[in-house]
Design a protein around this motif. Structure first.
Motif, PDB file in Angstrom:
ATOM      1  N   UNK A  40      28.307 -13.346 -33.680  1.00 43.16           N
ATOM      2  CA  UNK A  40      29.746 -13.571 -33.740  1.00 43.16           C
ATOM      3  C   UNK A  40      30.088 -15.015 -33.390  1.00 43.16           C
ATOM      4  N   UNK A  41      29.409 -15.532 -32.376  1.00 39.70           N
ATOM      5  CA  UNK A  41      29.704 -16.912 -31.995  1.00 39.70           C
ATOM      6  C   UNK A  41      29.268 -17.897 -33.064  1.00 39.70           C
ATOM      7  N   UNK A  42      28.128 -17.664 -33.685  1.00 33.83           N
ATOM      8  CA  UNK A  42      27.688 -18.557 -34.771  1.00 33.83           C
ATOM      9  C   UNK A  42      28.711 -18.579 -35.897  1.00 33.83           C
ATOM     10  N   UNK A  43      29.261 -17.424 -36.147  1.00 32.24           N
ATOM     11  CA  UNK A  43      30.268 -17.333 -37.206  1.00 32.24           C
ATOM     12  C   UNK A  43      31.495 -18.177 -36.845  1.00 32.24           C
ATOM     13  N   UNK A  44      31.884 -18.119 -35.577  1.00 26.31           N
ATOM     14  CA  UNK A  44      33.052 -18.879 -35.141  1.00 26.31           C
ATOM     15  C   UNK A  44      32.761 -20.371 -35.050  1.00 26.31           C
ATOM     16  N   UNK A  45      31.550 -20.721 -34.631  1.00 25.68           N
ATOM     17  CA  UNK A  45      31.202 -22.132 -34.526  1.00 25.68           C
ATOM     18  C   UNK A  45      31.203 -22.801 -35.892  1.00 25.68           C
ATOM     19  N   UNK A  51      26.598 -17.667 -20.628  1.00 26.40           N
ATOM     20  CA  UNK A  51      26.954 -17.669 -22.048  1.00 26.40           C
ATOM     21  C   UNK A  51      28.328 -18.293 -22.256  1.00 26.40           C
ATOM     22  N   UNK A  52      29.266 -17.976 -21.361  1.00 28.93           N
ATOM     23  CA  UNK A  52      30.599 -18.581 -21.455  1.00 28.93           C
ATOM     24  C   UNK A  52      30.523 -20.090 -21.299  1.00 28.93           C
ATOM     25  N   UNK A  53      29.702 -20.535 -20.355  1.00 31.26           N
ATOM     26  CA  UNK A  53      29.563 -21.973 -20.147  1.00 31.26           C
ATOM     27  C   UNK A  53      28.960 -22.659 -21.364  1.00 31.26           C
ATOM     28  N   UNK A  54      28.051 -21.988 -22.021  1.00 31.10           N
ATOM     29  CA  UNK A  54      27.455 -22.592 -23.224  1.00 31.10           C
ATOM     30  C   UNK A  54      28.486 -22.768 -24.328  1.00 31.10           C
ATOM     31  N   UNK A  55      29.386 -21.778 -24.484  1.00 31.81           N
ATOM     32  CA  UNK A  55      30.445 -21.898 -25.493  1.00 31.81           C
ATOM     33  C   UNK A  55      31.385 -23.044 -25.107  1.00 31.81           C
ATOM     34  N   UNK A  56      31.723 -23.132 -23.850  1.00 33.68           N
ATOM     35  CA  UNK A  56      32.588 -24.215 -23.396  1.00 33.68           C
ATOM     36  C   UNK A  56      31.930 -25.573 -23.612  1.00 33.68           C
ATOM     37  N   UNK A  57      30.628 -25.629 -23.383  1.00 32.02           N
ATOM     38  CA  UNK A  57      29.928 -26.900 -23.624  1.00 32.02           C
ATOM     39  C   UNK A  57      30.007 -27.309 -25.091  1.00 32.02           C
ATOM     40  N   UNK A  58      29.776 -26.365 -25.973  1.00 27.62           N
ATOM     41  CA  UNK A  58      29.839 -26.695 -27.400  1.00 27.62           C
ATOM     42  C   UNK A  58      31.245 -27.113 -27.802  1.00 27.62           C
TER      43      UNK A  58
END
Length: 936
Positions: free
Chosen positions: A338-343, A364-371
């Motif tokens: 799902x995250x790859x799709x959103x990225x 995992x949340x921190x990784x999304x925030x980093x990206x």
């Protein structure tokens, strides 16, 4: 809803379409799921169990006619069914409720048809009775309370709700009914601790019944309801109702939020925070299945489906059973997909919301925030990027963010990040250094103040104190550095700033004086050299307070214990290394106040060095030049004594005063009643010799009874008058002196090489008085001095010769007397041996009565009555004691003849050893044999 983003977060499982197993031949009337099974009830009375992937497992006949409702229990492997059986009597309804224990199964194999099994039916219960008249059942719901208690709610088309509660398997139950205003289209239990409530939906209303009260009470929450059984419960125990215009949520206090999803809601469900809707489009006659993420306001899945007859959830999937006996199994994609799709669509905010709402782990949340932060950074939106990076603190390595913002143009962003890092207590020393450097470069004094004073409430600091002090000092913010040091209790650093950076010595002394004694002692040891240099008097006052004043916590202890607990002045001597005058003042004040200090010896040693030093600029011998065993190491020796000649010694007033103090210390620290002084005697002697302190040496040698060393001092100084006066005082044997000192003095004058007739005559007077030396030794000693004439010793020799002549004459007369006595004894012995003895005594010697027979006569001419003499008496009672005394003396002399140590001791201690030897020979103690043994 039309503005919501649509995504495909779900995907089909087990193929696009799944067919219901052919073993299920009847029409599916109801379904349920749980414990890894999907249970289907058909109109032919059979119940089928399906495994994962809707694979057929088993089947049994639950009712003879039709299965209307069923529910698989979660806590126990029980199946509760409601169906129609054959009507045994007109009085009883054909509808009944059965409970099956699926763990107790008996397999049955029929020759034709599928394999069936027969679970135990633990209870059959009639729903309708006389008190509960029969009506059409429109809703059915079972709540599992504490096993084995069940609560069954049955909704009817007449608005009644029949409730059966208790251990139904054992028929220990109670029945009661609730009343609504119309046909029941949906039911939902809500449990909140001990509070049990039941939602009931009719076409025109929504009711809430409180089942924890007796009797149960009800209230209407809303005057609209639902015509179709599109009712569900959310994970927050909210009732969800689907109407053509919207989906409504209800809580215990009434209607909550609503969502305007148009279309007729055939089925509603709740799955992992998603709202499930099967919607029928009346205009096209098509059905669509939608999955809504209400928190993030997006459509997670949307697919057109055939007519749906049932919807349920099991195995982590959503199962839709179609009217044509096909099925669709839909499962949620994993978070990474799902995250790859959103990225890919740069929908980072959506991704963040999803991971937060779905309770993903913090990493995992921190990784999304980093990206997301990286994405904004690349777009040069640095402020927004920094907001995202700040949320990653604790999970993302700070250096990853810091290196992106090291550019001077982005120093504000970097400062913001470092501040947050410190607020969360995750900053290292390097981070503190960097943040403070940012403040100083920005010259932001206000923020700098806020940063270092942020913990005035008494909490722990959020930065490394020493690093902060170091940076503030380097940048010239000394007041800030002092504030941090003082608040953190870094007294040494605080004083270092005051003394080295600001030169505020008075303030530094005040600060030291305000500290606890233990802390003040540490700081004085560290910075005492600077304080002594600039403020000697005030520093000495502080040292006196530390070393002599009692702390409040230690009051009440004994005097000796109290003194031993105080710091020792010796610990602070090193701070006076360049200021011996101040050290002398400090130690004098201390010794005048503290009379029983454990460090008295070391203090006195140091004071002696100060008093006897030539110029008060010297290394401390007592503290540095000592060997491992404590002996003092000195350089230069003469005649076994250490000395340093100082022909240029100044006899100034100051030095004379110090010498007098030194002599007073030597005497005062060695009381007459003590054998050892309160200082190091060896060190004191070396100091006196090094500094030509004659009076001190004389006192020490005399106290140590080193009389020869005393007279050696006079000899070295050629003080003849003092030498003779000293010998008069120390050479008197009657007062514990050593008479042999006169012999050493005579030898000194004999080797002097100058005219000292007057002194020699006086010395000879005492030698003659105490008979210390033979005349021949005196003559030999004085013969070495060519300046002395015979007239010096003429009178002495004459007196000695006259005295010797008198002694010879006395000895001659004694010899003649002993010879006459010896001749008389020999004649008497001869007479006894050759002539008879005539006893003429007429009286008894013992009793003095007239002597009569029997009588006893002895050769010594004593006579006794026989009765006056004891039996077997062979010796004269009158002469026997004298005789025994002589024998005892002889025996003692014979024993002494073998004690050679005693003999030599007498010879050494005698003024005339030859006379002792002659006495031993005269008493017969020494024989020729023993003399030869002694000589050997």
């Amino acid at each position: 809803m039309y503005q919501w983003r649509k995504f495909e977060f779900f995907e089909g499982k087990y193929g696009e379409r799944i067919t219901i197993p052919e073993e299920i031949s009847g029409k599916i009337e109801c379904c349920s799921s749980g414990r890894g099974k999907v249970v289907l009830g058909c109109d032919d009375g059979t119940v089928s169990l399906l495994d994962r992937g809707l694979k057929f497992n088993s089947q049994f006949r639950a009712h003879s006619s039709s299965v209307l409702f069923l529910q698989q229990l979660k806590q126990r492997n029980y199946l509760v069914t409601v169906g129609e059986d054959e009507q045994l009597s007109p009085q009883f309804s054909a509808v009944c409720m059965k409970i099956f224990d699926l763990d107790k199964v008996q397999q049955q194999h029929e020759e034709e048809g599928p394999s069936t099994f027969s679970p135990d039916c633990v209870q059959i219960l009639r729903i309708f009775t006389n008190q509960f008249p029969e009506s059409k059942i429109t809703s059915f719901l079972v709540l599992e309370e504490a096993p084995p208690i069940l609560l069954v709610a049955i909704g009817l088309d007449n608005g009644c709700i029949y409730c059966i509660q208790g251990d139904i398997a054992r028929e220990r139950i109670k029945r009661f009914k609730l009343q609504a205003d119309a046909s029941i289209t949906g039911l939902g239990f809500r449990v909140d601790g001990q509070v049990l409530q039941l939602f009931a939906v009719t076409p025109s209303s929504v009711h809430l019944f409180n089942l924890h009260t007796q009797p149960p009470t009800g209230q209407m929450l809303d005057n609209i309801g639902s015509d179709v059984p599109s009712v569900a419960m959310s994970d927050r125990s909210e009732l969800i109702i689907g109407r053509p215009e919207a989906v409504y949520f209800y809580e215990v206090d009434g209607r909550g939020p609503c969502w305007a999803f148009e279309g007729e809601k055939k089925f509603l469900g709740w799955f992992r925070g998603y709202l499930l809707c099967v919607i029928a489009d009346q205009s096209t006659g098509k059905y669509s299945f939608n999955v809504y993420d209400l928190k993030n306001k997006l459509v997670a899945h949307c697919v057109v489906v055939k007519e749906v007859s049932h919807m349920l959830c099991e195995w982590g999937n959503i199962i839709l059973i179609m009217a044509d006996k096909s099925a669709l199994c839909i499962g949620e994609k994993d978070m990474e997909s799902k995250l790859d799709m959103l990225f890919k669509k740069s929908l980072y905010t959506v991704a963040i919301n999803i991971v937060q709402t779905q309770q993903a782990d913090a990493a995992a949340t921190a990784e999304v925030l980093r990206k997301y932060g990286d994405h904004l950074y690349c777009k040069q939106e640095y402020d927004q990027a920094m907001h995202q990076y700040i949320d990653t603190i604790g999970y993302l390595e700070p250096s990853y963010v810091i290196q992106k913002f090291l550019d001077a143009q982005r120093i504000h962003n970097l400062t913001n990040y470092l501040e947050k890092l410190h607020e969360k207590g995750l900053a290292s020393k390097d981070h503190t250094t960097l943040l403070l450097n940012c403040y100083t470069k920005l010259k932001d004094v206000e923020k700098l103040n806020l940063f270092i004073k942020s913990d005035d409430g008494g909490g722990e600091t959020k930065f490394d104190v020493e690093t902060a002090i170091k940076v503030c000092r380097a940048a010239g913010y000394h007041e800030h550095a002092m504030y941090v040091a003082k608040r953190a209790g870094k007294h040494e650093l605080y004083l270092k700033i005051l003394l080295e950076d600001l030169g505020r010595y008075g303030e530094a002394l005040q600060y030291v004086n305000s500290l606890e004694p233990s802390q003040a002692g540490v700081t004085v040891k560290e910075y005492g050299k600077i304080l002594i240099e600039h403020k000697p008097a005030e520093t000495i006052d502080i040292l006196m307070r530390l070393c002599t004043e009692e702390e409040p916590a230690k009051r009440g202890t004994s005097s000796s214990t109290y003194v031993s607990m105080l710091p020792s002045p010796v610990d602070f001597i090193n701070i006076f290394v360049h200021h011996p005058q101040s050290l002398m003042e400090f130690l004098e004040r201390y010794t005048s106040k503290m009379k029983d200090s454990p460090a008295q010896g070391e203090i006195h040693n140091t004071l002696l060095e100060l008093y006897l030093s030539h110029d008060l600029d010297f290394p401390f011998i007592s503290l540095t030049n000592t060997s491992e065993n404590g002996a003092v190491i000195s350089k230069g020796h003469s005649n076994g004594r250490t000395f340093i000649n100082r022909p240029d010694v100044s006899e100034g007033k100051d030095r004379r005063e110090r010498f007098q103090k030194g002599l007073n210390l030597l005497k005062g620290a060695w009381p007459p009643e003590q054998d050892q002084p309160l200082y190091d005697v060896g060190l004191a002697i070396i100091l006196c010799e090094m500094n030509a302190f004659k009076n001190g040496l004389l006192f020490l040698y005399e106290k140590m009874k080193l009389y020869k060393e005393v007279i050696a001092c006079y000899m070295q100084a050629q003080d003849h008058e003092g030498l003779i006066a000293c010998c008069k005082r120390l050479g008197d044997l009657g007062k514990g002196g050593d008479p042999s000192l006169w012999a050493d003095v005579l030898k000194y004058f004999g080797e002097l090489g100058e005219d000292c007739s007057k002194e020699v005559k006086e010395v000879l007077t005492y030698i003659e008085r105490d008979d210390i030396l033979p005349p021949i030794v005196v003559l030999q000693t004085l013969s070495r001095n060519p300046c002395l004439t015979l007239s010096v010793i003429k009178d002495y020799i004459a007196r000695k010769l006259d005295h010797e002549s008198k002694l010879i004459e006395e000895d001659r007369r004694a010899i003649e007397k002993y010879q006459e006595e010896t001749s008389a004894m020999r004649r008497e012995i001869q007479d006894l041996r050759t002539n008879a003895r005539i006893f003429q005594l007429s009286k008894c010697t013992a009793c003095t009565f007239t002597l009569d027979l029997p009588a006893v006569h002895f050769m010594c001419m004593h006579s006794f009555h026989q009765r006056c003499v004891g039996d077997n008496e062979r010796e004269c009672p009158e002469c026997a004691p004298e005789y025994r005394s002589v024998l005892e003396t002889k025996r003692s002399l014979e024993q002494n003849s073998n004690n050679q140590d005693q003999f030599f001791q007498h010879v050494r201690n005698s003024k005339d050893g030859f006379s002792v030897i002659a006495e031993y020979f005269g008493k017969g103690i020494i024989s020729k044999t023993s003399t030869r043994q002694a000589g050997a």
